[in-house]
Structures are given as C-alpha cells and as structure tokens.
Write a protein that holds these residues in place. Sequence first.
Motif, PDB file in Angstrom:
ATOM      1  N   LEU A  99       0.833  -1.212   0.000  1.00  0.00           N
ATOM      2  CA  LEU A  99       0.000   0.000   0.000  1.00  0.00           C
ATOM      3  C   LEU A  99       0.860   1.251   0.000  1.00  0.00           C
ATOM      4  N   ARG A 123       2.313   1.843  -3.372  1.00  0.00           N
ATOM      5  CA  ARG A 123       1.327   2.200  -4.397  1.00  0.00           C
ATOM      6  C   ARG A 123       0.803   3.629  -4.235  1.00  0.00           C
ATOM      7  N   TYR A 124       0.531   4.026  -2.992  1.00  0.00           N
ATOM      8  CA  TYR A 124      -0.180   5.290  -2.790  1.00  0.00           C
ATOM      9  C   TYR A 124       0.689   6.413  -2.229  1.00  0.00           C
ATOM     10  N   ILE A 157      -9.285   3.480   0.767  1.00  0.00           N
ATOM     11  CA  ILE A 157      -8.920   2.171   0.231  1.00  0.00           C
ATOM     12  C   ILE A 157      -9.740   1.111   0.957  1.00  0.00           C
ATOM     13  N   PHE A 200      -9.238  -2.378   2.744  1.00  0.00           N
ATOM     14  CA  PHE A 200      -8.133  -3.130   3.332  1.00  0.00           C
ATOM     15  C   PHE A 200      -8.696  -4.088   4.369  1.00  0.00           C
TER      16      PHE A 200
END
Length: 760
Positions: free
Chosen positions: A472, A475-476, A487, A489
């Motif tokens: 994560l 990616r972000y 998101i 999760f």
Amino acid sequence: MLPSEANMRRVSRTAWARILVIGLLLLMAAFSWHPMGASMSGAFDKIWFDTASTLFAHPGSDQVAVVLIDEKSLGENGAEGVAARTNALVQRLDQAASIVLDYSLADDVHADALATSMAHNGRVVLPMAGGQKADMLPTVLAAAAAGRGQRHVTVGHYGVVTGFVPRLPAGQGGYPNIVLEAIRIAGAGHVHEQSHAHQRSYALSLAPSRTDAVLVMPGKPQQLPHYSLADVLDGRVPAGAFVDRIVFAGEALGEDAGFQISSLNMDAVSRPQLDALITDAVLSGNMASELPGTVAMPIYLAIALGMVLICALMPGRWMHAAALGWFALMFLLPMLLLATCHQWFGVGLLPLVCVLIYAHFAWERLRRTQNLLEREVDKLRAIASAVGGVEVATSMPAPSGRRSDPLRDVRLALREIRSLQSTFVSLVNQLPHPVFVVVNRKISVWNAKAVEMLAESAACDAGASLGEVQQLVSRYCQGAESDSVEIRFEGREHMLLYVPYAGADTGLHSHPEEQQSSSLVCLIDITDIKQGIAHDKQALRHIAHDLRSPLSTILSLIEERAEGLHRDVPHDRAFLEDLRRQAEYSLRVAKDFLQLSRAEQIQRESFAPVTLLDIATEAMDQLWLAARDKAIELIGPECDRQDTAIMGNPDMLIRALVNVIDNALKYSPSHTAITVRLLDEGEEGLVLHVIDHGMGIAEDNLPHLFEPFFQVGGGQRNGDMGVGLGLPFVKAVIERHGGSITVASQLGQGTDFRIVLPHA
C-alpha cells in the motif's frame, strides 16, 4: 581559503601520512630476513619451530644405537678398566654398520691393541681431538680410523641446539661432521647427499660472517636404544642388537653432558646422545633449511601488505574477523612449509608489524568515527538553532581556557537523541490509529496500534501482513505533498493518510547519500463511520417520508378550513382532533428518532451497578395504568433469584423495557395477559422474557422487526400506533450493554421477546 579547499588539503596531508606509516611498516616487515631482525624474534621462532617439529617430524630410522659409559660401567671396571677394554668394545660391535667412539682417547690407552681392533673392524670413526689446528689423537689410532669428523653444532635461543655444521671451512681444516662420516662409513651415501640439499649459510651473530649449517628436528632421547658399556662388554646385550646400526659410544656423564635439544622442555642429553639424535634425524629425513632471503622477503611483504588491504578494505566487524584469520594464517604458514617442503620460514617481525598495522587502521577508524560524531553533533546544534530549541550538548559548558571534550559532547548528544527518540515513540504510540514511519519508501517503525492490527490480522486466516501494508505504501505514498485516499483493506473501508516530512540532514546538507525521504502513514478504519453516515441518511429519508404524510394532511385540513370561510362548514371539533392527532404523530417521530440516536451513543464508562429485577419492576409500574385501561393483566416480574445485578445505564434500560412491554400492549387484545419473567441462564447471563398472547407476528416479518421504521401490518400509519423506531431503540440499548434480543412468535398465539444481559 574556501572550506572545500581546506578540507582537500587536510585529506591530502592525511593520505600522505598514511602512506608514510604504511611504508615504514612494510620496510620493518622486509627487515625480518636480516640477522638483526631475526634475532629480535628468534626466541619465538625457536619455540614455533620446535612445536612444528613435534607435530610433523618423521618417525625415527631405527638405525642408531647408543652405548654409554655410565655409573654402572665405571663401578664395575673403573676408569682405567674402561679405557683398557675399548678394543673389546670394538670387537663386540663387529656387526654394527659403523662405530663412533664419541669420547676423547688419552695417550695411556692401549693404542696398539685398539688400533689392531679398529683396523680389523674397518668401520670405526673417531672425533677430532685438540681443536681445529692441533690433533692430540695418537698417530696409530688416527691411521687405523676409517673416518675422522668434527662435532660442531649450532646453538640458538635458550641454548638449544638447532643444527650441525656439515663441514668446516678450508681455513679451519675442512673436516666433515662426525655424523656425516658415520653415515658415509655405514654406506648410506644417498642420505649423505640429502644433507647437502638442506645446507644454508646462517648468521649466528650480528657479525657479517656466515656459517654453513643444516637445521635438524631431533626426536626424543627415549626413541633411541640405550645400552650400558658394562652390559655390552659382559655379553648381557646380544650381538644382534647392533646389526647394521650406527653405534655411538661415549660418556653419559662428563664435561660435555648437558646439551638442550628443545625449547619446549628442559631435557638435556650427553654428547654421544646428541650426535646419535642428529644422525637419526638425518637418516629419517628430519632436516630442514630456512628460506633464502630472496624468497622470504617477498613473503614478508605480501603478508604485511595483505594485512594492510584487509584493514583498509574490509568493513566493520569483518575487518576484525579477517585480521584474526590473517594472523592465524601467518602462524600456520611456517608449519605448512615445514610439513610439506622441509623449509622453515621464521615469522620474524611480522607479528609486531601486523599488530601495528591493525592498530594504525583501528585508530584511524576510531578517529574518523569521532570526527563523524562531532559533525553529527554540529548538525544537531544547527537543527536545534533552526527550530529555536535548546542547543545540543551544551548543558555543561567546558571550563574557560580548555577545549571542549568531543566524547563529552557526543555523550550529551546521544542522551538528547535518546530523549527525543523516546518522546517520538511515546507520541506515535499515543495516536489512536495505526501509524507507520516510512524511510526511503520502506516501513521502518510502527506504533502500538499497528502492532495490535497486525496481531489481530495474523490470528485470522486471511489477515493482512506487514508486506501488504508495504505494498500500500509503495502504491499510494508518493510525492512531496500530503495526501489521503480511501482504500479497502482487510475487507473494511480505510482512509490512508500520507504526510511526508524532510529528514534533518536533507535541509542542511546537499550530499545525496545523506538525504532521506521520510513520511508518516496512518490507516484509519472508517467503516463504522461510513455505516453511521449511511444509517443517518436512511433515517433522514424515513423521517422526511413519515413527516411528509402528517404535514400534508395538516395542510389539507387547513386549506379545507380556509375554503369553509365562504360557506357554512360545521364540525370544528373533528377538524381540531385531526390536527392534534397528526401533530402528535409528528412529535413521536422526532422523539423516537432522538431516543434512538442517544441509545447508539451509550458509553460503557457511564455504566453503574443496577439490578435487573428493579428495572423490570419500574418498567411495569410505568405501564400499569395503560394496561388497566385496555383490560390487560400485567403479571410479574417473576424471579426466583435474589442476585440480578448487572452493569448498565438504568434510564436507558427502563426505556427499552417500557418499549417492549408497550409494544406488547398495543398488539394484544383486551382480557389477555402479559407476563414478565426473569431467569438466570448461568454463563449466558440473565434472561428477561416478555410474553404476550396477542395477534403474533408472521414469520416473514421477524427478520425485519428491528429495522428502523418497520411496522407489522404493511407499514400503515395512524396517530395511535408507533412510528417503527421503538424496537430498533431496544436493540441498540441491549447491544450497547453487551447483550442480545431475540423474538419467537406464532400468528394468533402471541409473542415472546427474549432479552439476555451479562452478569455484573
């Protein structure tokens, strides 16, 4: 002068100083081959040589024997008798390969008889008598001897015999060693030649003169067979004991007794024993020679240079391990050469040189570390001044006129760093959500809430791991600006907050290796929040829907009344009654909705000890009058237990139970009964039953019974019935208290509400 130029000059001076020191140490290593250098470490080299000899020497040749003139021989024959019977000894040793009479023969010896025995034997070797220039041996014996030899040996540190001189220089007579003569007479010519292969020139002192010698690795005296002269002369030793052996005969106790043959012990041997041990070493191949200087010097330099490279190139603890291994290799190399090539390599000054090289680089690393720490202290001071904090490492100023102790500054700075680290960790741990500290896009630290989240996830089969959180982040979490993103999760909705912050070095220094991209990443579970918002939206839609109907009715009644001003419209009482009923319904909608909202916000911190029996009694008391008006009997509360204590909010529990009983009253016909019963189900908790005998509830409606605004009967509204928020309120209150509520019902027979609450 610019700072960079000063630094370059300082580095240049340091580099030249390092080159000078390393060069001097390499020269010291190369100096080990010189006699002066060898003498400095000769004692250790001798111990190491004797140790290697003990480990790698060949077994004895079993071709040498010793006959000693001991106390027993002197006691039985006397000194004159021993001298007179020397010819008899030669005759008894007639089968020996060679005989060495390894003691001085005086003029009063029966020279003629001995010469006759020697000539008949033909294998007798006599030592040189009287030194190098004068030979005191009787002429008749010298002529009868098969060989003559000198007995020169080399002596090293601790007075230990290290080898023998194969042949004296021509200026000193050129005599061979008695050991080699005995071997030659015995017919072992090939062994005689091998000794020449190990002959080297040695410096036995600091003088420029050299002596040709052969290093030997003598065995222990016990390895050689020893016999008493008295036993040999009297025939107590069989003649076969000396067949094809080189026999050394001499005094056990005399002026020459006391040659030390090893630095590892204090054992001493007599002259004939020493010559016999040297002969046995030559016959068994236990000879060696030192490496010549042309070969040894490059090895010394290579070992010292290897230590330099290890200390200069190996990082951290690997340097210490490699240096220790290199030390071990340095001491193993002489042993390996002696075991495989019979070449001896004295370590010389190498141990001292390698220690100095290691110490130099260790000191240099320590100095660089200290300089690095001083620079870091300066950086901390700059950071503290930049943010307006107290300057680091200045809480105890140095006395005037003295330089500040750098180690003191470092200790104070580390103390401040530990304090800041503890503060940072404490602050991060107090955050109510999982927080991850990311350095260079890699998670490095996380708080206690994150630990709890990962532990709970690990307990589940499909739980999240730190690697998934790292994905994560990759990616972000990008860019230099703060950001947030929703998101999904672990099957729940989360808000990921990304807040980058600059490291301390990034803002103060431009070195790329010192710059770090750091950020804080926070995961906030917003599932309950979003569900609450969705619930509120749905509730508002229901409120708008339910309020629209009574408000529309009120508006219609008002318009109808307004039109009645132009004509005769009676029935004012009915008009006002309709308005009252619609207004009361709208008020109940608002009141029930407010009550439901409060139920959903109950906190366990507000709970107090109460008894469920009192709660049930109070609820029934509030509805007693309503039940009497409808001709319905309230029975209870029935309870066979005294202790009904629970932890809860008494006001909310009473309202919830009132709603349940009131709901039973609304849907029960007259002349029926409603029973309230309280039971103790053990571990499950206290169970409260509200049982009526009313119209009952259809099975299809049971799953929707606790949904907001749901009403049995198709959702019809009237002013007397509820608005559909009573049972959702009851469920919210019971669940906030850690309990549960279920319903069992049959059409036409009645309904049983079952409420379970945990014990206090």
